[in-house]
Design a protein around this motif. Structure first.
Motif, PDB file in Angstrom:
ATOM      1  N   ASP A  14       0.878  -1.172   0.000  1.00 41.22           N
ATOM      2  CA  ASP A  14       0.000   0.000   0.000  1.00 41.22           C
ATOM      3  C   ASP A  14       0.914   1.221   0.000  1.00 41.22           C
ATOM      4  O   ASP A  14       1.609   1.493   0.989  1.00 41.22           O
ATOM      5  CB  ASP A  14      -0.891  -0.016   1.238  1.00 41.22           C
ATOM      6  CG  ASP A  14      -1.847   1.161   1.307  1.00 41.22           C
ATOM      7  OD1 ASP A  14      -1.461   2.279   0.912  1.00 41.22           O
ATOM      8  OD2 ASP A  14      -2.980   0.964   1.770  1.00 41.22           O
ATOM      9  N   ASP A  15       0.956   1.939  -1.111  1.00 45.94           N
ATOM     10  CA  ASP A  15       1.865   3.084  -1.242  1.00 45.94           C
ATOM     11  C   ASP A  15       1.571   4.196  -0.245  1.00 45.94           C
ATOM     12  O   ASP A  15       2.458   4.957   0.113  1.00 45.94           O
ATOM     13  CB  ASP A  15       1.812   3.651  -2.666  1.00 45.94           C
ATOM     14  CG  ASP A  15       2.378   2.689  -3.685  1.00 45.94           C
ATOM     15  OD1 ASP A  15       3.266   1.885  -3.333  1.00 45.94           O
ATOM     16  OD2 ASP A  15       1.918   2.714  -4.845  1.00 45.94           O
ATOM     17  N   HIS A  16       0.337   4.281   0.222  1.00 44.84           N
ATOM     18  CA  HIS A  16      -0.040   5.340   1.162  1.00 44.84           C
ATOM     19  C   HIS A  16       0.440   5.030   2.584  1.00 44.84           C
ATOM     20  O   HIS A  16       0.964   5.897   3.270  1.00 44.84           O
ATOM     21  CB  HIS A  16      -1.559   5.544   1.142  1.00 44.84           C
ATOM     22  CG  HIS A  16      -2.035   6.594   2.075  1.00 44.84           C
ATOM     23  ND1 HIS A  16      -1.780   7.936   1.890  1.00 44.84           N
ATOM     24  CD2 HIS A  16      -2.753   6.499   3.215  1.00 44.84           C
ATOM     25  CE1 HIS A  16      -2.311   8.618   2.878  1.00 44.84           C
ATOM     26  NE2 HIS A  16      -2.916   7.768   3.699  1.00 44.84           N
ATOM     27  N   THR A  17       0.255   3.783   3.032  1.00 42.08           N
ATOM     28  CA  THR A  17       0.575   3.423   4.416  1.00 42.08           C
ATOM     29  C   THR A  17       1.914   2.709   4.564  1.00 42.08           C
ATOM     30  O   THR A  17       2.464   2.646   5.663  1.00 42.08           O
ATOM     31  CB  THR A  17      -0.495   2.489   5.003  1.00 42.08           C
ATOM     32  OG1 THR A  17      -0.491   1.262   4.269  1.00 42.08           O
ATOM     33  CG2 THR A  17      -1.866   3.132   4.957  1.00 42.08           C
TER      34      THR A  17
END
Length: 108
Positions: A14-17
């Motif tokens: 997950d690139d965001h988290t």
């Protein structure tokens, strides 16, 4: 007999988290403990055992988890197997923390 899948091919990032989200087998923790990544491996006697994915990835990177310590997902995502999202807490503190989380809705 089929070869077990490589655990490093069974998660997506997950690139965001930064979580490594497990896409393989999942085990229900029971008693409201949620779902965990499950990895099947052979033990030293050749028997198949089911291991929690976050423990496997943590130990692969940092070594064995010392007795009395529990791995905790600081990202709060139990399907995350990113070893950098795992911190080791004393068992009593870890159990207390999760009990407080269960009571939190009552305390509001």
């Amino acid at each position: 007999m089929t070869q077990p899948k490589n655990p490093h091919e069974q998660y997506i990032v997950d690139d965001h988290t930064g979580c490594w989200l497990w896409q393989g087998a999942i085990r229900d923790g029971g008693n409201g403990k949620g779902r965990y990544a499950r990895i099947s491996r052979s033990d030293r006697h050749g028997n198949r055992v089911q291991l929690k994915g976050h423990r496997v990835f943590y130990e692969e990177k940092y070594g064995p988890i010392p007795e009395g310590l529990d791995p905790h997902h600081w990202c709060m995502n139990k399907l995350c197997v990113n070893p950098d999202h795992i911190v080791l807490w004393p068992h009593n503190y870890h159990a207390w923390y999760h009990r407080i989380l269960q009571l939190a809705p009552i305390l509001r």
